[in-house]
Design a protein around this motif. Sequence first.
Motif, PDB file in Angstrom:
ATOM      1  N   UNK A 183      42.779  41.669  35.752  1.00  0.00           N
ATOM      2  CA  UNK A 183      42.520  40.477  36.591  1.00  0.00           C
ATOM      3  C   UNK A 183      43.145  39.207  36.034  1.00  0.00           C
ATOM      4  N   UNK A 184      43.198  39.090  34.696  1.00  0.00           N
ATOM      5  CA  UNK A 184      43.831  37.908  34.110  1.00  0.00           C
ATOM      6  C   UNK A 184      45.333  37.888  34.410  1.00  0.00           C
ATOM      7  N   UNK A 185      45.963  39.058  34.349  1.00  0.00           N
ATOM      8  CA  UNK A 185      47.384  39.132  34.678  1.00  0.00           C
ATOM      9  C   UNK A 185      47.616  38.782  36.138  1.00  0.00           C
ATOM     10  N   UNK A 186      46.731  39.239  37.017  1.00  0.00           N
ATOM     11  CA  UNK A 186      46.865  38.891  38.420  1.00  0.00           C
ATOM     12  C   UNK A 186      46.692  37.387  38.642  1.00  0.00           C
TER      13      UNK A 186
ATOM     14  N   UNK B 279      43.432  31.758  44.523  1.00  0.00           N
ATOM     15  CA  UNK B 279      43.101  33.026  43.882  1.00  0.00           C
ATOM     16  C   UNK B 279      42.041  33.758  44.689  1.00  0.00           C
ATOM     17  N   UNK B 280      42.142  35.090  44.776  1.00  0.00           N
ATOM     18  CA  UNK B 280      41.081  35.847  45.461  1.00  0.00           C
ATOM     19  C   UNK B 280      39.799  35.838  44.635  1.00  0.00           C
ATOM     20  N   UNK B 281      38.666  35.793  45.309  1.00  0.00           N
ATOM     21  CA  UNK B 281      37.363  35.750  44.650  1.00  0.00           C
ATOM     22  C   UNK B 281      36.692  37.112  44.813  1.00  0.00           C
TER      23      UNK B 281
ATOM     24  N   UNK C  32      35.331  36.079  38.055  1.00  0.00           N
ATOM     25  CA  UNK C  32      35.037  35.386  39.318  1.00  0.00           C
ATOM     26  C   UNK C  32      34.806  33.900  39.083  1.00  0.00           C
ATOM     27  N   UNK C  33      34.034  33.578  38.033  1.00  0.00           N
ATOM     28  CA  UNK C  33      33.775  32.161  37.753  1.00  0.00           C
ATOM     29  C   UNK C  33      35.056  31.438  37.355  1.00  0.00           C
ATOM     30  N   UNK C  34      35.928  32.126  36.590  1.00  0.00           N
ATOM     31  CA  UNK C  34      37.210  31.518  36.223  1.00  0.00           C
ATOM     32  C   UNK C  34      38.072  31.291  37.454  1.00  0.00           C
ATOM     33  N   UNK C  35      38.087  32.255  38.371  1.00  0.00           N
ATOM     34  CA  UNK C  35      38.881  32.097  39.598  1.00  0.00           C
ATOM     35  C   UNK C  35      38.367  30.925  40.423  1.00  0.00           C
ATOM     36  N   UNK C  36      37.049  30.793  40.526  1.00  0.00           N
ATOM     37  CA  UNK C  36      36.471  29.666  41.284  1.00  0.00           C
ATOM     38  C   UNK C  36      36.859  28.341  40.632  1.00  0.00           C
TER      39      UNK C  36
END
Length: 454
Positions: free
Chosen positions: A182-185, A202-204, A212-216
């Motif tokens: 997920x980090x690479x994505x 970014x997709x959640x 998920x919290x990092x993406x948000x």
Amino acid sequence: MTIRNRLTIRFTALVSSILLLAFVSIYAFCWYFTSSDFYRRLERKANTAGNMLIRYRLDAQLIRQLGQLRKDQLPNQKITIFDGRDSVIFVSQEDIPITAPKSVLAKIRQNNRKDFQLDGYSFSGIRFTTTSGQYVVMASAINTYGNQFLRSLLWSLIGLYCLIASITAFSGWLFAGDALRPMQQIDQTVSRIFPHNQAERLPIDRDDDEIRRLSVTINRLLDRITESFQLQRMFVANVSHELKNPLTQISSQLEVSLLKQRDPETYKQTIHSVLEDIRDLSSLTHELLQLSQLNQDNAEELLTQVVRMDELVWDIQDEVNALSPRYKVTIKFGPLPDDPDQASIRGNKALLKTALKNLTENACKFSNDGRALIQVYFEQHTLKISVQNQGQPIQADELPYIFEPFYRSRQTADVRGYGIGLSLVERIVRLHKGRISVSSEQGQSTLFSIELPH
């Protein structure tokens, strides 16, 4: 070194350390058990030989013959008996030259028994005390089968350890890659976003985990960056427009004046007109300079004064009333505090005066009757100031944008100004760690409220 490699190394090191501790413990237990069992067997051999020769006085040659016939003999087994003067009185196999030193015999006599190793042989010595004297019986042999077992166990553990460590490293590398995918994505998606497709996000995931919290958080950051870019483009466009108008007017008037000879009065009018445009340009530049200097970085340098807000609003009333005969400012105070410090805040008097004057002047300018009401309320932790007027309400769809630089609502389009005043007010309030809000509805007064901490 990548995070994936670091996680693999740390995971492999942790599992390998635990595995090494377990294997060392297994080997140590087996070594202790094998050695203890062999020494017990030697002790039984010594006891048997001592009882037969010393206590029951059996023939030595008979004992040797019995020893050769028995099938439970240990490898290179040898029984040696010493008398009280440490002289050898019996040897089961004379072709094995190894013997115990006298210092060891002395310890056996002192401690009753002793187990030790010497030149690859294991020894177990015991003391026999009879009426005829004191004897030492020594049984020795090579622990061939135990040593072979320990060597086989050692190589088996080493091979198993290497195999498990290799499997652990490979598994850790796969698991780390799966965990970091997920980090690479996220990295690939963020790399694609700017500068062309700023709307992509970014997709959640549905799982409430760290990814998920990092993406948000990153999506919120991208929203703020996109908004900042839009404000910057709008700011540059508006500044260019505001600067272009007076410069174009100045250039046009001067070009027209140079087309032909004119009388002094015409030149004088042109100079006055150009001078007025230059004043407007200077005023705009001054407001832009004020706007650019207000940020949180220099807050500590600017907010060094203790400002009495009750005194400040009286000064603003006098100054705004003097701007136009039509303007009329009224002040209303809430209950006065017992502590005079609750009427003061720490800040910059000039900036606060600019903010309140802009709000009050706007209230009078856009009021139906030129009147504005300033209300001041003193509370324990905050000081609240509201500026109110009766006039055309601000449209609901325009309220979110009135504090943006150069934004002008439809009802102010024909009023002289640059759209910087409210943006300057908002930044001054935010610089003082306060809050500003506005409410405006049809049939009700327009109310700007400021809340400042003491």
